[in-house]
Design an enzyme around this catalytic site. Structure first.
Site, PDB file in Angstrom:
ATOM      1  N   LYS A  15       0.816  -1.432   0.008  1.00 55.20           N
ATOM      2  CA  LYS A  15      -0.078  -0.013   0.036  1.00 55.20           C
ATOM      3  C   LYS A  15       0.831   1.183  -0.012  1.00 55.20           C
ATOM      4  CE  LYS A  15      -2.465  -0.678   3.768  1.00 55.20           C
ATOM      5  NZ  LYS A  15      -1.708  -2.115   3.912  1.00 55.20           N
ATOM      6  N   THR A  16       1.877   1.221   0.844  1.00 55.35           N
ATOM      7  CA  THR A  16       2.678   2.383   0.816  1.00 55.35           C
ATOM      8  C   THR A  16       3.557   2.738  -0.521  1.00 55.35           C
ATOM      9  OG1 THR A  16       3.184   2.331   3.061  1.00 55.35           O
ATOM     10  CG2 THR A  16       4.623   3.448   2.112  1.00 55.35           C
ATOM     11  N   LYS A  32      -1.318   9.946   5.816  1.00 54.90           N
ATOM     12  CA  LYS A  32      -1.537   8.643   6.538  1.00 54.90           C
ATOM     13  C   LYS A  32      -2.034   8.880   7.994  1.00 54.90           C
ATOM     14  CE  LYS A  32      -0.128   4.336   7.670  1.00 54.90           C
ATOM     15  NZ  LYS A  32      -0.384   2.886   6.842  1.00 54.90           N
ATOM     16  N   GLY A 100      -4.623   3.646   4.069  1.00 59.45           N
ATOM     17  CA  GLY A 100      -5.136   2.947   5.366  1.00 59.45           C
ATOM     18  C   GLY A 100      -4.166   2.393   6.028  1.00 59.45           C
ATOM     19  N   GLY A 102      -3.698  -1.536   6.907  1.00 62.04           N
ATOM     20  CA  GLY A 102      -4.087  -2.989   6.957  1.00 62.04           C
ATOM     21  C   GLY A 102      -5.145  -2.970   5.934  1.00 62.04           C
TER      22      GLY A 102
END
Length: 214
Positions: A15-16, A32, A100, A102
């Protein structure tokens, strides 16, 4: 301006990196809301080190928790109370990429989940999918949950080693556009992120957002 929430089918799926690529592709801001784990580079610090454009602003987290754990557990360990109503979107005139924690059903407290935060923020979602044993199930569950909650999905990003058979099954059930694919790389550098950003920017989904932000 658009708010884009990057979620995934689980944790440690990219995701990052996807957030950095989309931030670079759109010259967007990045945020974030909840960072759990401060021993290593935070996700905000990682994104800051990976983007090269001068327009993006990295906004401070609403919650910074020391323990690398689920937000509800990390918050409880520090005596912190996370509540969706206390998380305010940064003020910006730019597109905003929100990363987000997780997946959708990660708990923020005893009652609220990440999906509740998504609904409260009134954002569109990009779903990051990484292939592993069980990933089809996790992907379809994630996409179904978004559909049931009437949360708009901008598109899907596939992360890691490609698996055409798995992708075909997922896309046969949900016709969301594929914004792009990020391969297994030896190292993600600003140059690598920029190359992916240029590719992602050509997708109709991001092209419209980028054109509207000029």
């Amino acid at each position: 301006m658009s708010r884009i929430f990057v979620t995934g089918i689980g944790t440690d799926i990219g995701k990052t990196i996807v957030s950095a690529v989309i931030t670079e592709a759109l010259n967007a801001d990045y945020w974030k809301p909840i960072q759990a784990g401060l021993d290593e580079l935070t996700d905000s610090e990682k994104v800051r080190g990976l983007i090269t454009n001068k327009k993006s602003v990295i906004h401070p987290e609403a919650f910074r928790l020391k323990m690398a754990a689920s937000p509800h557990a990390a918050a409880a360990a520090e005596g912190v109370s996370i509540a969706v109503n206390n998380i305010n979107v940064p003020i910006t005139l730019n597109n905003l990429v929100i990363e987000g924690a997780g997946g959708l059903m990660v708990p923020l407290n005893e009652k609220e989940l990440v999906v509740d935060l998504i609904k409260a923020l009134k954002v569109s979602v990009v779903v990051v999918i990484r292939h592993y044993l069980g990933s089809i199930n996790h992907s379809l569950l994630t996409l179904r949950a978004l559909e049931q909650q009437k949360i708009p999905v901008l598109g899907i990003v596939f992360s890691g080693t490609a698996n055409e058979a798995s992708e075909r099954v997922i896309l046969s059930h949900y016709k969301h556009p594929v914004i792009g694919r990020i391969a297994e790389e030896k190292e993600f550098t600003p140059g690598v992120i920029l190359c992916y950003a240029k590719e992602f920017r050509t997708s109709p989904t991001l092209l419209a957002l980028h054109s509207g932000n000029k």
